[in-house]
Enzyme design. Sequence first.
Site, short mmCIF file in Angstrom:
data_model
loop_
_atom_site.label_atom_id
_atom_site.label_comp_id
_atom_site.label_asym_id
_atom_site.label_seq_id
_atom_site.Cartn_x
_atom_site.Cartn_y
_atom_site.Cartn_z
N GLY A 1 0.82 -1.21 0.00
CA GLY A 1 0.00 0.00 0.00
C GLY A 1 0.86 1.26 0.00
O GLY A 1 1.97 1.28 -0.53
N SER A 2 0.36 2.30 0.65
CA SER A 2 0.96 3.63 0.51
C SER A 2 2.32 3.81 1.16
O SER A 2 2.98 4.83 0.95
CB SER A 2 0.00 4.69 1.04
OG SER A 2 -1.14 4.76 0.20
#
Length: 532
Positions: free
Chosen positions: A322-323
């Site tokens: 993810g981020s």
Amino acid sequence: MNKMTQRTKNNGNNGNRETFGKWLFIIVVAMFTLFIVRFAYIAITKDVQHVNLRSQAEQIYTQRRTILAKRGNIYDQHGSVLATDTSRYTLYAVLDKSQRSADGKPLYVKNKKRTAKILAKYIKMPESEILKTLSKKGQSYQVEFGSAGANLSVAKMQQIKAENLPGIGFIATPARSYPEGEFASQIIGMATPQITNKQTGQMTLVGQVGLESYFNKKLTGKNGLRQDKKDVYGYSLANSNRVVKKAVNGDNIYTTLDAKVQHIMENKMTRVFKESKAESMTAVVMDAKTGKIIAASQRPTLRSKKDPVWRNMLVQDVYEPGSTMKTFALSAAIDSGHFDPNATFNSGTWQIGGGKVTDWQTSGWGVISYKDAFDLSSNVGFAHVEQNMGAKTWKKYLTRFGMFNKVNVEGMNNEVSGYSAFKGILQQANTAFGQGITVNVMQMMQGFSAIANNGKMMKPYIIDKVTDNQGKTIQKVTPKKVGQPIKASTSKKVVKMMEGVIYDQKGLGHDYQIDGYKIAGKTATAQIGGAG
């Protein structure tokens, strides 16, 4: 005529007797000579039909006993014991009434009701069930009490023993003790007793997972041998007891873990795991300057009551990050000269490569800067970042950060490396915000060490040293630089941007502020792929 015939017959019989006597004498002498030669041969060579009588007698009158080697300990970096040898005990009761001591005292269960009542205080078995077990009909010499009477601790065994119950005894089994309790269980691992000598039934502790398995050979040591000679009545002969081979205790493993920090982590994880009802969790505290792992854990643990996990999720599981991957994309863009924090773009959604990139806030925040894209964790912004520097450049930096190679942390085996097909414009852009790419936890820790350490990427390590049974260090692990994926100036700029996530007005990491400390961080939400 008759007298002549009689005399002739007598002479013939006497001749036969004389001949027979001579042959009998010769045969007896020959056999006696043969026996003497054979006995002399045996006396000299001590061999009968290729069986050495001396060694056979030695075996009959010599008793050999194994001296068990102590399995090495596992410690934290300050010398606190994390794993050590102990014994577990199985409770049994003798029912055979013929069993008595030399002075006539009963060595069997005499008062079954009293015995059952007392045992019920110490083992998880109803008094009635214990009494039923003690009252078995038939030719039972002794009985055990199933799982309730097995795997008893030293303390429990001593409590029962103090009751002085006739006929109650214990069978000791080697076991492993983990004094710190729920403590990096998949990393420390587990050792269980296994039969290693079928003839004697001898049991030895064998590592199953974690460091117990990885260093099993070093930890095990080598058993010794003691022997003593006995006479024909079974009594030991004076001064015959001697050690033929000394036992060599196993080596000791010192980890880099700090017990105090580890316990704080374990307590926090237990609480959050329960409150969030997460399927799984991992957490690591690492010194970025050296790669030394101070604390590491996961949920579920090796000893979780519900669905325990036997694998080390830090290296044996991969996930889409993810981020958090935006930190590496930012590093690559700055280092390659393709990042302008003040340039702007339209947030929300972006049509690219036959698909669509969407921000976590689907309506977006209007036209924002790339600096804001990092604070607000905009997927669209980092799809643009990847396109601006180009897929080839981005892939080069992913490789530099070690995302597609195994980390090979000593003590953590069966590592599964991360992967990305990295095909097509859309997927290539997605990898910049952590989708379409998988990593393991140690790959991320190693990569982040470069960002936090002026571009120097340090290999994570969890073993500090190995010592022999005399305390001499036979292996020492030192910090190891494994690359320089970005310049020191890039590292400083990225850390400054990460501080913005925690302290800027638009930053999403305000909850991570700690009084008295400067925090740099990056929030993230990953998607977990499933059927459909």
